[in-house]
Design a protein around this motif. Structure first.
Motif, PDB file in Angstrom:
ATOM      1  N   VAL A 157       0.828  -1.204   0.000  1.00 60.04           N
ATOM      2  CA  VAL A 157       0.000   0.000   0.000  1.00 60.04           C
ATOM      3  C   VAL A 157       0.864   1.255   0.000  1.00 60.04           C
ATOM      4  CG1 VAL A 157      -1.730   1.305   1.290  1.00 60.04           C
ATOM      5  CG2 VAL A 157      -1.935  -1.181   1.083  1.00 60.04           C
ATOM      6  N   SER A 158       1.988   1.221   0.695  1.00 58.39           N
ATOM      7  CA  SER A 158       2.870   2.395   0.740  1.00 58.39           C
ATOM      8  C   SER A 158       3.394   2.769  -0.638  1.00 58.39           C
ATOM      9  CB  SER A 158       4.036   2.154   1.701  1.00 58.39           C
ATOM     10  OG  SER A 158       4.871   1.111   1.222  1.00 58.39           O
ATOM     11  N   THR A 159       3.429   1.816  -1.566  1.00 59.61           N
ATOM     12  CA  THR A 159       3.918   2.123  -2.914  1.00 59.61           C
ATOM     13  C   THR A 159       2.938   3.004  -3.683  1.00 59.61           C
ATOM     14  OG1 THR A 159       2.932   0.134  -3.925  1.00 59.61           O
ATOM     15  CG2 THR A 159       5.154  -0.072  -3.002  1.00 59.61           C
ATOM     16  N   TYR A 160       1.714   3.139  -3.176  1.00 64.39           N
ATOM     17  CA  TYR A 160       0.741   4.010  -3.830  1.00 64.39           C
ATOM     18  C   TYR A 160       0.872   5.463  -3.385  1.00 64.39           C
ATOM     19  CZ  TYR A 160      -1.372  -0.631  -4.419  1.00 64.39           C
ATOM     20  OH  TYR A 160      -1.583  -1.961  -4.693  1.00 64.39           O
ATOM     21  N   THR A 161       1.802   5.747  -2.469  1.00 68.29           N
ATOM     22  CA  THR A 161       1.930   7.089  -1.901  1.00 68.29           C
ATOM     23  C   THR A 161       2.154   8.150  -2.968  1.00 68.29           C
ATOM     24  OG1 THR A 161       2.788   6.226   0.195  1.00 68.29           O
ATOM     25  CG2 THR A 161       3.250   8.534  -0.298  1.00 68.29           C
ATOM     26  N   ASN A 162       3.066   7.892  -3.897  1.00 64.11           N
ATOM     27  CA  ASN A 162       3.376   8.916  -4.906  1.00 64.11           C
ATOM     28  C   ASN A 162       2.167   9.224  -5.780  1.00 64.11           C
ATOM     29  OD1 ASN A 162       5.994   9.148  -3.997  1.00 64.11           O
ATOM     30  ND2 ASN A 162       6.839   7.731  -5.510  1.00 64.11           N
ATOM     31  N   ALA A 163       1.439   8.173  -6.187  1.00 67.58           N
ATOM     32  CA  ALA A 163       0.256   8.385  -7.029  1.00 67.58           C
ATOM     33  C   ALA A 163      -0.801   9.199  -6.282  1.00 67.58           C
ATOM     34  CB  ALA A 163      -0.322   7.045  -7.465  1.00 67.58           C
ATOM     35  N   VAL A 351       6.405  17.025  12.190  1.00 64.93           N
ATOM     36  CA  VAL A 351       6.903  15.852  11.472  1.00 64.93           C
ATOM     37  C   VAL A 351       7.388  16.228  10.069  1.00 64.93           C
ATOM     38  CG1 VAL A 351       6.296  13.573  10.554  1.00 64.93           C
ATOM     39  CG2 VAL A 351       5.427  14.291  12.792  1.00 64.93           C
ATOM     40  N   CYS A 352       6.685  17.166   9.438  1.00 65.88           N
ATOM     41  CA  CYS A 352       6.996  17.570   8.050  1.00 65.88           C
ATOM     42  C   CYS A 352       7.127  19.086   7.975  1.00 65.88           C
ATOM     43  CB  CYS A 352       5.913  17.086   7.094  1.00 65.88           C
ATOM     44  SG  CYS A 352       5.746  15.303   7.011  1.00 65.88           S
ATOM     45  N   PRO A 353       8.242  19.627   8.449  1.00 65.03           N
ATOM     46  CA  PRO A 353       8.408  21.086   8.432  1.00 65.03           C
ATOM     47  C   PRO A 353       8.611  21.621   7.015  1.00 65.03           C
ATOM     48  CG  PRO A 353      10.442  20.018   9.138  1.00 65.03           C
ATOM     49  CD  PRO A 353       9.421  18.930   8.997  1.00 65.03           C
ATOM     50  N   GLY A 354       8.395  22.932   6.877  1.00 64.02           N
ATOM     51  CA  GLY A 354       8.666  23.586   5.596  1.00 64.02           C
ATOM     52  C   GLY A 354       7.814  23.036   4.469  1.00 64.02           C
ATOM     53  N   ASP A 355       8.466  22.802   3.353  1.00 64.28           N
ATOM     54  CA  ASP A 355       7.764  22.316   2.159  1.00 64.28           C
ATOM     55  C   ASP A 355       7.759  20.793   2.036  1.00 64.28           C
ATOM     56  OD1 ASP A 355       7.203  24.919   1.331  1.00 64.28           O
ATOM     57  OD2 ASP A 355       9.113  25.103   0.273  1.00 64.28           O
ATOM     58  N   LYS A 356       8.171  20.094   3.083  1.00 61.54           N
ATOM     59  CA  LYS A 356       8.209  18.632   3.021  1.00 61.54           C
ATOM     60  C   LYS A 356       6.802  18.067   2.844  1.00 61.54           C
ATOM     61  CE  LYS A 356      10.115  14.569   5.393  1.00 61.54           C
ATOM     62  NZ  LYS A 356       9.102  13.677   4.874  1.00 61.54           N
ATOM     63  N   ILE A 357       6.640  17.214   1.860  1.00 55.36           N
ATOM     64  CA  ILE A 357       5.349  16.583   1.588  1.00 55.36           C
ATOM     65  C   ILE A 357       5.253  15.291   2.401  1.00 55.36           C
ATOM     66  CG2 ILE A 357       3.945  15.466  -0.178  1.00 55.36           C
ATOM     67  CD1 ILE A 357       5.115  17.408  -2.211  1.00 55.36           C
ATOM     68  N   PRO A 358       4.194  15.131   3.210  1.00 54.83           N
ATOM     69  CA  PRO A 358       4.058  13.912   4.027  1.00 54.83           C
ATOM     70  C   PRO A 358       4.020  12.648   3.174  1.00 54.83           C
ATOM     71  CG  PRO A 358       2.541  15.607   4.768  1.00 54.83           C
ATOM     72  CD  PRO A 358       3.119  16.098   3.480  1.00 54.83           C
ATOM     73  N   THR A 359       4.631  11.599   3.693  1.00 48.41           N
ATOM     74  CA  THR A 359       4.620  10.286   3.050  1.00 48.41           C
ATOM     75  C   THR A 359       4.004   9.268   4.014  1.00 48.41           C
ATOM     76  OG1 THR A 359       6.776   9.607   3.901  1.00 48.41           O
ATOM     77  CG2 THR A 359       6.748  10.878   1.833  1.00 48.41           C
ATOM     78  N   MET A 467      -6.822   9.475   3.209  1.00 54.55           N
ATOM     79  CA  MET A 467      -7.304  10.416   4.221  1.00 54.55           C
ATOM     80  C   MET A 467      -6.152  11.080   4.960  1.00 54.55           C
ATOM     81  SD  MET A 467     -10.722   8.582   5.795  1.00 54.55           S
ATOM     82  CE  MET A 467     -10.124   6.908   5.980  1.00 54.55           C
ATOM     83  N   TYR A 468      -5.170  10.287   5.367  1.00 51.64           N
ATOM     84  CA  TYR A 468      -4.045  10.833   6.114  1.00 51.64           C
ATOM     85  C   TYR A 468      -3.224  11.813   5.268  1.00 51.64           C
ATOM     86  CZ  TYR A 468      -4.929   6.898   9.333  1.00 51.64           C
ATOM     87  OH  TYR A 468      -5.495   6.003  10.202  1.00 51.64           O
ATOM     88  N   LEU A 469      -2.943  11.427   4.040  1.00 52.35           N
ATOM     89  CA  LEU A 469      -2.115  12.275   3.189  1.00 52.35           C
ATOM     90  C   LEU A 469      -2.812  13.589   2.873  1.00 52.35           C
ATOM     91  CD1 LEU A 469      -0.598   9.659   0.684  1.00 52.35           C
ATOM     92  CD2 LEU A 469       0.545  10.758   2.622  1.00 52.35           C
ATOM     93  N   LEU A 470      -4.114  13.543   2.585  1.00 47.78           N
ATOM     94  CA  LEU A 470      -4.805  14.783   2.241  1.00 47.78           C
ATOM     95  C   LEU A 470      -5.020  15.676   3.459  1.00 47.78           C
ATOM     96  CD1 LEU A 470      -6.083  16.577   0.158  1.00 47.78           C
ATOM     97  CD2 LEU A 470      -8.251  15.397   0.514  1.00 47.78           C
ATOM     98  N   LEU A 471      -5.465  15.116   4.573  1.00 44.27           N
ATOM     99  CA  LEU A 471      -5.685  15.934   5.765  1.00 44.27           C
ATOM    100  C   LEU A 471      -4.398  16.615   6.225  1.00 44.27           C
ATOM    101  CD1 LEU A 471      -8.185  13.923   8.011  1.00 44.27           C
ATOM    102  CD2 LEU A 471      -8.491  16.234   7.113  1.00 44.27           C
ATOM    103  N   SER A 472      -3.299  15.886   6.210  1.00 41.77           N
ATOM    104  CA  SER A 472      -2.028  16.485   6.640  1.00 41.77           C
ATOM    105  C   SER A 472      -1.605  17.606   5.699  1.00 41.77           C
ATOM    106  CB  SER A 472      -0.933  15.412   6.750  1.00 41.77           C
ATOM    107  OG  SER A 472      -0.738  14.759   5.512  1.00 41.77           O
ATOM    108  N   ARG A 473      -1.817  17.432   4.398  1.00 48.47           N
ATOM    109  CA  ARG A 473      -1.459  18.484   3.436  1.00 48.47           C
ATOM    110  C   ARG A 473      -2.357  19.715   3.597  1.00 48.47           C
ATOM    111  NH1 ARG A 473       0.993  16.645  -1.256  1.00 48.47           N
ATOM    112  NH2 ARG A 473       0.957  18.745  -2.157  1.00 48.47           N
TER     113      ARG A 473
END
Length: 513
Positions: A157-163, A351-359, A467-473
């Motif tokens: 499932v983690s391999t879908y992170t970039n997509a 956890v993700c300061p600055g422009d770091k995109i959460p993974t 959900m996690y990736l979008l909410l964090s962004r």
């Protein structure tokens, strides 16, 4: 006295404490059969008949809010009652311990329901049954064994992170565009509708390995029709199933139901064959065949193309509403609870300061984010009531012996609001789910939004990742505030639990950190 016992789950042996051992022994089929003369039966259960059920639905107006009817009926009849809906006799289960008893007595091939309207459509069109609702028995187990690894194992499932992050980036840009073009610089109107497009694009990028244009400023007409057809299918499902199967051919709703399913399968079929053609061209040119979910299913050849089509179509349906509705409700409550939102924002930027995109790796360090999502799913379970049919054995639930083929309705919504399990149950309290802060009486089956056991939701891990990736962004980019009109949004039941009116929220730019 038995202090410890071993039980098997997922192929592993684990220890159960004394209380758990008593529960298991008390509910085992062999014990039930040996002591069946001591148990009450389904005939001893109280509950509304057909006319009473119809009165509640259509005269008292509970048809669009059937989730609330769970609570009202449990007050009248207790945590276990029977009711009649159309041709079906249903045993309603509205207690956490009782739900646990049902689920722990499932056989090797548990059945949610036979979903006769879904199955009938597939038989009508000679489509394969899918893994979510329509397939059953050993064939269901075979399909799930093929689909599970790439949908449920974290490493896959983690391999879908970039997509998913590509879609997330486009959604953040879409929010900005919506604010400027139709929100006076701050408002996003009909947030659930916009998130539905995000979820549709996200799950399509995973399942079909392609983008459908849902994040475009003007969405393609074919994609709009596809999304509309999904919504209509769920709306009509709730209606068609109330009538006997013999009447379906004469119902306008059934004809419409068939038509929208036809369109869903047409689009899915086009996408599957597009991918097959791409794979064949790569093989012909000697290129390495690379891809994710659909490529894996087609190249592995463990399933026929017809089975792949039936499976990915159902997975698509299962993967959209969970994500879109849960994020909508999460943002709705975060906007109304600024302290909870600020705590989430600080966790994300920590956890993700600055422009770091959460993974996916970063998400593992965000317990408050996970607690926010879990609390949202408690308040708004995507499927407010799930079902099980006892396929293999007689079972004992709440001191009643039920025969094989009993249809149980698990009232998850009612149990989620049980004050004995969740004090101040109507309040949004993510801290309930933090390790070390759970109440002592919080039952593990008080909230099971993705189901339990081998029949648990196949798309759970992908939905959670989205959900996690979008909410964090969104937290990194925007401070979310309530609709200035002060409008309260209530939930409706349309097979799934959905916002009854538009959720409109303000999105204010965050200062750069």
């Amino acid at each position: 006295m038995l202090a410890r016992t071993l039980w098997r789950r997922g192929g592993r042996l684990a220890w159960w404490g004394e209380a758990g051992a008593r529960r298991l022994c008390a509910s085992s089929p062999s014990t039930a059969l040996a002591e069946n003369n001591k148990h009450k039966t389904m005939e001893d259960l109280d509950g509304p008949g057909l006319l009473t059920s119809l009165y509640w639905l259509f005269v008292k107006g509970y048809f669009p809010i059937m989730h609330q009817m769970q609570i009202e009926h449990s007050k009248i009849y207790g945590p276990l009652w029977k009711s009649k809906f159309g041709p079906m006799v249903i045993v309603n289960v509205a207690g956490a311990e009782l739900i646990e008893q049902v689920l722990r007595q499932e056989g090797r091939h548990p059945i949610r329901t036979d979903m006769p309207h879904w199955r009938t459509y597939r038989e009508l069109r000679s489509h394969a049954f899918g893994p979510s609702r329509s397939e059953m028995g050993k064939e269901w187990q075979r399909i799930r064994s093929i689909l599970n690894p790439r949908m449920l194992k974290p490493k896959h499932v983690s391999t879908y992170t970039n997509a998913i992050n590509d879609v997330t980036t486009d959604f953040v840009k879409k929010v900005d565009w919506l604010r400027k073009t139709s929100g006076n610089g701050v408002m996003v109107n009909d947030l659930a509708g916009e998130l539905y497009k995000f979820a549709f694009e996200g799950i399509s990028s995973v399942l079909f390995e392609t983008r459908l244009g849902c994040m475009n400023e003007v969405m393609p007409e074919e994609t709009q029709k596809f999304i509309f057809s999904v919504g209509e299918m769920f709306r009509l499902s709730n209606l068609v199933v109330l009538f006997p199967k013999s009447l379906w051919p004469y119902l306008p709703a059934w004809k419409h139901f068939v038509a929208v399913w036809d369109h869903l399968f047409k689009v899915a079929n086009d996408l599957v064959h597009k991918k097959m053609k791409e794979i064949q061209e790569n093989v012909k040119e000697g290129k390495v065949v690379e891809g994710e979910y659909l490529t894996h299913l087609l190249v592995s050849e463990h399933m026929s193309v017809t089975e792949v089509l039936g499976s990915v179509t159902e997975l698509l349906l299962a993967g959209v509403d969970t994500t879109s509705n849960t994020i909508s409700w999460s943002l709705y409550h975060l906007a109304r609870e600024p302290e909870i939102q600020e705590k989430l924002y600080q966790e994300v930027i920590g956890v993700c300061p600055g422009d770091k995109i959460p993974t996916s790796d970063d998400i593992s360090n965000m317990p408050w984010l996970k607690a926010v999502v879990r609390e949202t799913l408690r308040l708004y379970p995507v499927v407010p009531g799930n079902a099980r049919i006892t396929a293999e054995n007689e079972v004992v639930v709440g001191g009643h012996l039920f025969p094989k083929k009993t249809l149980f309705h698990l009232c998850h919504y009612a149990v989620s609001y049980d004050e004995k399990i969740f004090p101040e149950a109507h309040s949004f309290q993510p801290q309930r789910w933090l390790r070390g802060e759970k109440q002592l009486n919080q039952h593990p089956f008080g909230s099971v939004p993705f189901g339990f056991g081998v029949r648990a939701c196949l798309g759970r891990r992908v939905a959670e990742l989205e959900m996690y990736l979008l909410l964090s962004r969104l937290m990194k980019h925007y401070e979310v505030r309530p609709d200035p009109s002060g409008k309260t949004v209530k939930a409706l039941t349309r097979t799934l639990l959905v916002p009854g009116t538009h959720i409109n929220l303000q999105f204010l730019d965050r200062k750069k950190h």
